[in-house]
Scaffold this active site. Structure first.
Site, PDB file in Angstrom:
ATOM      1  CD  GLU A 156      -3.107  -0.979   0.310  1.00  0.00           C
ATOM      2  OE1 GLU A 156      -3.151   0.008  -0.446  1.00  0.00           O
ATOM      3  OE2 GLU A 156      -3.954  -1.886   0.313  1.00  0.00           O
ATOM      4  NE  ARG A 209      -3.770   2.840  -0.538  1.00  0.00           N
ATOM      5  CZ  ARG A 209      -5.044   2.736  -0.120  1.00  0.00           C
ATOM      6  NH1 ARG A 209      -5.730   3.800   0.163  1.00  0.00           N
ATOM      7  NH2 ARG A 209      -5.615   1.559   0.021  1.00  0.00           N
ATOM      8  CG  ASP A 233      -6.322  -7.227  -7.186  1.00  0.00           C
ATOM      9  OD1 ASP A 233      -5.259  -7.512  -6.603  1.00  0.00           O
ATOM     10  OD2 ASP A 233      -7.124  -6.381  -6.736  1.00  0.00           O
ATOM     11  CD  GLU A 278     -10.872  -1.729  -8.376  1.00  0.00           C
ATOM     12  OE1 GLU A 278     -11.966  -1.366  -7.874  1.00  0.00           O
ATOM     13  OE2 GLU A 278      -9.783  -1.525  -7.808  1.00  0.00           O
ATOM     14  CB  THR A 305      -2.271  -1.342  -9.068  1.00  0.00           C
ATOM     15  OG1 THR A 305      -3.537  -2.002  -9.023  1.00  0.00           O
ATOM     16  CG2 THR A 305      -1.708  -1.157  -7.665  1.00  0.00           C
TER      17      THR A 305
END
Ligand SMILES: *[C@@H]1O[C@H](CO)[C@@H](O)[C@H](O)[C@H]1NC(C)=O
Length: 546
Positions: free
Chosen positions: A141, A145, A271, A441, A528
């Site tokens: 994360e 980010r 994913d 998404e 992502t």
């Protein structure tokens, strides 16, 4: 970068459309926009020109979300818009989680004043000297980010201040890769410059394999090969552990590098492994065939084992597998359940079809002609298009928003719907599966579908979702919140505005209505978390090769 944002026009527009209700029809795949809307639609259906009115309405929504955070919680990592409070991941202070994640969206939207205040905060107050001994900084994360946000802000602004912070952050994280296998530790203590292993040495596959775009970009920028080789080694560990199906179970043992007996899915914890196979191939300008091979093999596995259609309406979805017994590597049960997260795959398949699946590089029309694609490319294109329709069908709810998890069996409550939300019934308590937490998404895939086809249908879908967000997630007092049950109106909210709403959902919506020269797909890959990073020819020689 480009034209002015007509903010006041945008506000008036929101006020105007607030009185119109848009619903998805339950009998058709298309949302019905009002006639009023069609009259204002100026451009021909295959033009990739901007739609300034809708684009600016989305920028106004961003301002509504951001200004509430800035008013109530500036500097805090997370934002709770109902209680008007912020929260930090570590008790020792924030790491710019929201601000850094959101700042490239401000650059793209030309929000100069917001941008300048956010930049000042990063310059004056951002510090990574934060204690994370309590496992509060997740390696994955923090990378996608914060490192991703700093890097894209640097690329879009050419401002070295962001690069300095990115190097500082990456150097604090790098020790997480010093494990026996090269699979990283799941958490990092930024203040201590050290990784923190999971007690059972577990790491989710997606977390280990969704760091590479960011560390490779930083390696290319700084010429520090350490970033490159550490991130790449995790990929070689996953390749060494591969199963006959070329599908990846969602858990690995970071100590011995093996897959653990665990579910196979394109949703949570699986994913972005698949997403980054394609994007690693694209990022280095298709110079690393190993990722092309891993991507091709994985897409074959997905088609062999996971692509499904509902019996009645023939909705395409991606099922999950539960590996079983001693032969779990090749034996499993199927589960007809799909996370909202899986909807990224629709656009990813379409992007893959027009790049990895092109017969001749650079010769793919908008929309692609089937003879321009390889056999696998044609297959992936068709699956991507069909999956996107399946994802749109999960928006046929009372709110027009899709749930976190859908079960693709007939709905006991609504027999005309080919899917249902587990445990959900009208008036009953809201389940985890029933929530919409502002996820990106589906709109991410709609953005890619729009850019790759120029078909107005995809803009209409995206606009329908934006209208549903405006109607049900927007808080009059500022900000946007999670809806706890997409099938119950009036809605109830949960006290959370996820940072990815600012970095991804609103960015992809906005880019669906700009012209196609804004972040062109042949020059950038999105990480992502929707942070665009440039495609480059590597000056570093990879060690993990075919
Ligand atoms: C979080 O940390 C930042 C410093 O980086 C500080 O400005 C902010 O007030 C903190 N938020 C909370 C809720 O303590």
């Amino acid at each position: 970068m480009r034209r002015r944002t007509l903010f006041y026009f945008g506000l008036l527009f929101i006020a105007a459309v607030g009185t119109h209700l848009y619903f998805f029809s339950s009998s058709s795949d298309s949302p019905h926009l009002s006639d009023w809307d069609d009259v204002l639609e100026e451009e021909p259906s295959t033009s990739l020109a901007a739609d300034p009115r809708k684009r600016d309405a989305i920028a106004a929504a961003f301002k509504h979300a951001w200004s509430a955070y800035e008013r109530d919680a500036m500097g805090s990592d997370e934002y709770h818009p109902l209680s008007h409070t912020g929260k930090n991941l570590s008790h020792t202070g924030g790491i710019g989680y929201t601000i850094v994640d959101a700042i490239d969206t401000m650059l793209l939207m030309d929000l100069h004043q917001e941008y300048s205040r956010a930049r000042d905060w990063i310059r004056d107050s951002l510090s990574f000297d934060r204690d994370g001994a309590s496992r509060c900084f997740n390696t994955f994360e923090t990378t996608i980010r914060v490192l991703g946000g700093l890097l894209s802000a640097h690329h879009l602004s050419s401002d070295d201040m962001y690069l300095k912070h990115a190097v500082d952050l990456a150097d604090r994280m790098l020790p997480a890769f010093n494990t026996a296998t090269g699979l990283p530790d799941t958490s990092v203590n930024l203040a201590a410059h050290s990784g923190i292993a999971d007690p059972g040495n577990h790491i989710s596959t997606a977390e280990a394999t969704t760091l590479q775009l960011e560390f490779r970009d930083l390696a290319q920028l700084t010429k520090n090969t350490d970033y490159w080789y550490k991130a790449e080694k995790a990929m070689s560990a996953v390749y060494a552990a591969r199963l006959p199906s070329n599908l990846a179970p969602i858990s690995m043992n970071s100590n011995d590098g093996s897959f653990l007996q665990s579910d196979i899915r394109l949703g949570s914890r699986g994913d972005s492994y698949y997403e980054y196979l394609l994007k690693q191939y694209l990022q280095t300008d298709r110079t690393e065939p190993i990722y092309r091979k891993m991507y091709d093999d994985a897409m074959q596995g997905i088609h062999d084992h996971l692509v499904q259609k509902t019996p009645k309406r023939k909705l395409t979805y991606i099922a999950e597998l539960f590996p079983k017994g001693a032969n779990w590597r090749t034996t499993w049960d199927i589960n007809h359940k799909q996370d909202h997260l899986v909807c990224f795959l629709a656009g990813s398949l379409m992007l893959g079809a027009t790049t990895a699946g092109a017969r001749t590089r650079g010769v793919v029309s908008i929309p692609p002609q089937m003879n321009e694609l390889t056999k696998a490319g044609q297959r992936d294109w068709k699956t991507g298009v069909a999956l996107l329709e399946g994802c749109m069908a999960t928006h046929q709810t009372a709110t027009g928003l899709s749930p976190e998890i859908a079960q693709f069996q007939q709905s006991p409550q609504q027999p005309d719907r080919d899917w249902h939300i587990k445990g959900s019934r009208p008036g009953g308590p809201a389940t985890y599966d029933a929530r919409y937490m502002l996820r990106p998404e589906t709109v991410e895939s709609l953005f890619l579908a729009w850019r790759l086809t120029g078909e107005q249908k995809y803009r209409n879908y995206a606009w329908g979702i934006f209208q549903a967000i405006e109607k049900h997630c927007r808080l009059p007092g500022g900000g946007y919140a999670t809806v706890v049950d997409v099938d119950t109106v009036p809605v109830r909210h949960d006290d959370k505005q996820e940072t990815f709403f600012l970095s991804e959902t609103l960015k992809y919506l906005y880019l669906t209505f700009t012209d196609a020269s804004v972040v062109p797909l042949d020059e950038y890959v999105f990480n992502t978390e929707a942070h665009p990073l440039p495609i480059f020819r590597p000056s570093i020689k990879p060690k993990f090769t075919l």
